[in-house]
Design a protein around this motif. Structure first.
Motif, PDB file in Angstrom:
ATOM      1  N   GLY A  82      -7.949   8.037  -5.767  1.00  0.00           N
ATOM      2  CA  GLY A  82      -8.816   9.181  -6.056  1.00  0.00           C
ATOM      3  C   GLY A  82      -8.105  10.523  -6.082  1.00  0.00           C
ATOM      4  O   GLY A  82      -8.525  11.431  -6.782  1.00  0.00           O
ATOM      5  N   MET A  83      -7.018  10.651  -5.322  1.00  0.00           N
ATOM      6  CA  MET A  83      -6.283  11.917  -5.278  1.00  0.00           C
ATOM      7  C   MET A  83      -4.857  11.794  -5.806  1.00  0.00           C
ATOM      8  O   MET A  83      -4.041  12.676  -5.591  1.00  0.00           O
ATOM      9  CB  MET A  83      -6.265  12.448  -3.834  1.00  0.00           C
ATOM     10  CG  MET A  83      -7.636  12.860  -3.318  1.00  0.00           C
ATOM     11  SD  MET A  83      -8.484  14.072  -4.372  1.00  0.00           S
ATOM     12  CE  MET A  83      -7.431  15.492  -4.178  1.00  0.00           C
ATOM     13  N   GLY A 138       0.790  -1.227   0.000  1.00  0.00           N
ATOM     14  CA  GLY A 138       0.000   0.000   0.000  1.00  0.00           C
ATOM     15  C   GLY A 138       0.823   1.278   0.000  1.00  0.00           C
ATOM     16  O   GLY A 138       0.331   2.343   0.366  1.00  0.00           O
ATOM     17  N   ALA A 139       2.071   1.189  -0.433  1.00  0.00           N
ATOM     18  CA  ALA A 139       2.968   2.342  -0.391  1.00  0.00           C
ATOM     19  C   ALA A 139       2.444   3.535  -1.185  1.00  0.00           C
ATOM     20  O   ALA A 139       2.521   4.668  -0.714  1.00  0.00           O
ATOM     21  CB  ALA A 139       4.355   1.951  -0.893  1.00  0.00           C
ATOM     22  N   VAL A 140       1.909   3.288  -2.361  1.00  0.00           N
ATOM     23  CA  VAL A 140       1.460   4.410  -3.196  1.00  0.00           C
ATOM     24  C   VAL A 140       0.360   5.188  -2.486  1.00  0.00           C
ATOM     25  O   VAL A 140       0.398   6.426  -2.420  1.00  0.00           O
ATOM     26  CB  VAL A 140       0.997   3.928  -4.594  1.00  0.00           C
ATOM     27  CG1 VAL A 140       0.394   5.074  -5.391  1.00  0.00           C
ATOM     28  CG2 VAL A 140       2.171   3.310  -5.354  1.00  0.00           C
ATOM     29  N   CYS A 141      -0.586   4.502  -1.903  1.00  0.00           N
ATOM     30  CA  CYS A 141      -1.686   5.153  -1.186  1.00  0.00           C
ATOM     31  C   CYS A 141      -1.162   5.994  -0.017  1.00  0.00           C
ATOM     32  O   CYS A 141      -1.547   7.151   0.149  1.00  0.00           O
ATOM     33  CB  CYS A 141      -2.669   4.096  -0.694  1.00  0.00           C
ATOM     34  SG  CYS A 141      -4.116   4.780   0.123  1.00  0.00           S
ATOM     35  N   GLN A 181       1.453  13.647   0.814  1.00  0.00           N
ATOM     36  CA  GLN A 181       1.831  14.798   0.001  1.00  0.00           C
ATOM     37  C   GLN A 181       1.288  16.145   0.484  1.00  0.00           C
ATOM     38  O   GLN A 181       2.059  17.087   0.585  1.00  0.00           O
ATOM     39  CB  GLN A 181       1.418  14.576  -1.454  1.00  0.00           C
ATOM     40  CG  GLN A 181       2.415  13.823  -2.261  1.00  0.00           C
ATOM     41  CD  GLN A 181       3.744  14.533  -2.329  1.00  0.00           C
ATOM     42  OE1 GLN A 181       3.853  15.671  -2.759  1.00  0.00           O
ATOM     43  NE2 GLN A 181       4.783  13.857  -1.877  1.00  0.00           N
ATOM     44  N   PRO A 182       0.000  16.286   0.768  1.00  0.00           N
ATOM     45  CA  PRO A 182      -0.519  17.628   1.066  1.00  0.00           C
ATOM     46  C   PRO A 182       0.150  18.321   2.254  1.00  0.00           C
ATOM     47  O   PRO A 182       0.285  19.531   2.257  1.00  0.00           O
ATOM     48  CB  PRO A 182      -2.003  17.389   1.351  1.00  0.00           C
ATOM     49  CG  PRO A 182      -2.318  16.122   0.647  1.00  0.00           C
ATOM     50  CD  PRO A 182      -1.065  15.298   0.710  1.00  0.00           C
TER      51      PRO A 182
END
Length: 194
Positions: free
Chosen positions: A107-108, A66-69, A75-76
């Motif tokens: 989704g983001m 699940g690293a990408v998630c 990020q924000p």
């Protein structure tokens, strides 16, 4: 001489020998997400960059964990050094088709990386362009939804800004090629491009 149980590759330690499943990556990702101890979080991120950089097998395990998630969701709120490291790790993971798919299905995903282009640092902008490049050019063909998200979240406008930078760079070259490849799709939405 190193003990026989240690395996070394040409560039360093053979992580494939140590990491047999995704639990190791899940633990590191929890540390990266931990907002209490920023030093531990930063160190865990450094390890995460080192391991997937060593082999495709390690990248696939990180993606499966699940690293990408987790990285998209970091990020924000990340500061410049963390943002640059996170983007580098996303780029490494996007070198696999599974990583690209995980990013575009989040989704983001496109929104989170697009927001960082031209707003954090030159390094962050280069990483974002490289990520978009592998999404747009590699074996994965971007869907209409991905192209629309790039418009909506400002990626296309920022790519156009990169065209006006003096001199020549690989970042500018990638921006030019992406606009040439998908410009006709984006021209259908002139209010979002201008």
């Amino acid at each position: 001489m190193a003990p026989s149980h240690l395996r070394w590759q040409k560039n360093g330690y053979d992580w494939n020998f140590v990491i047999q499943g995704v639990d190791f990556f899940k633990s590191l990702l929890e540390m990266v997400s931990d907002e209490i101890c920023t030093k531990a979080s930063s160190c865990a991120l450094e390890v995460l960059i080192e391991i997937p950089g060593s082999s495709k097998k390690c990248r696939l395990r990180a993606i499966e964990a699940g690293a990408v998630c987790v990285l998209v969701e970091l990020q924000p709120d990340s500061n410049r050094p963390i943002c640059e490291k996170v983007l580098l790790l996303i780029k490494l993971l996007c070198e696999c088709a599974e990583g690209r798919l995980a990013l575009v299905e989040h989704g983001m995903g496109i929104a989170a990386i697009s927001k960082r282009m031209l707003h954090v640092s030159i390094t962050a902008t280069k990483m974002v362009v490289k990520i978009l490049w592998v999404i747009m050019i590699c074996s994965f063909h971007p869907t209409e939804r991905v192209l629309e998200e790039m418009l909506v979240y400002g990626s296309v406008k920022k790519l156009l800004v990169l065209l006006h930078i003096d001199g020549r760079s690989s970042t500018k070259d990638k921006a030019i090629k992406m606009i040439k490849l998908h410009g006709n799709s984006w021209k259908r939405y002139p209010s979002l491009v201008n």
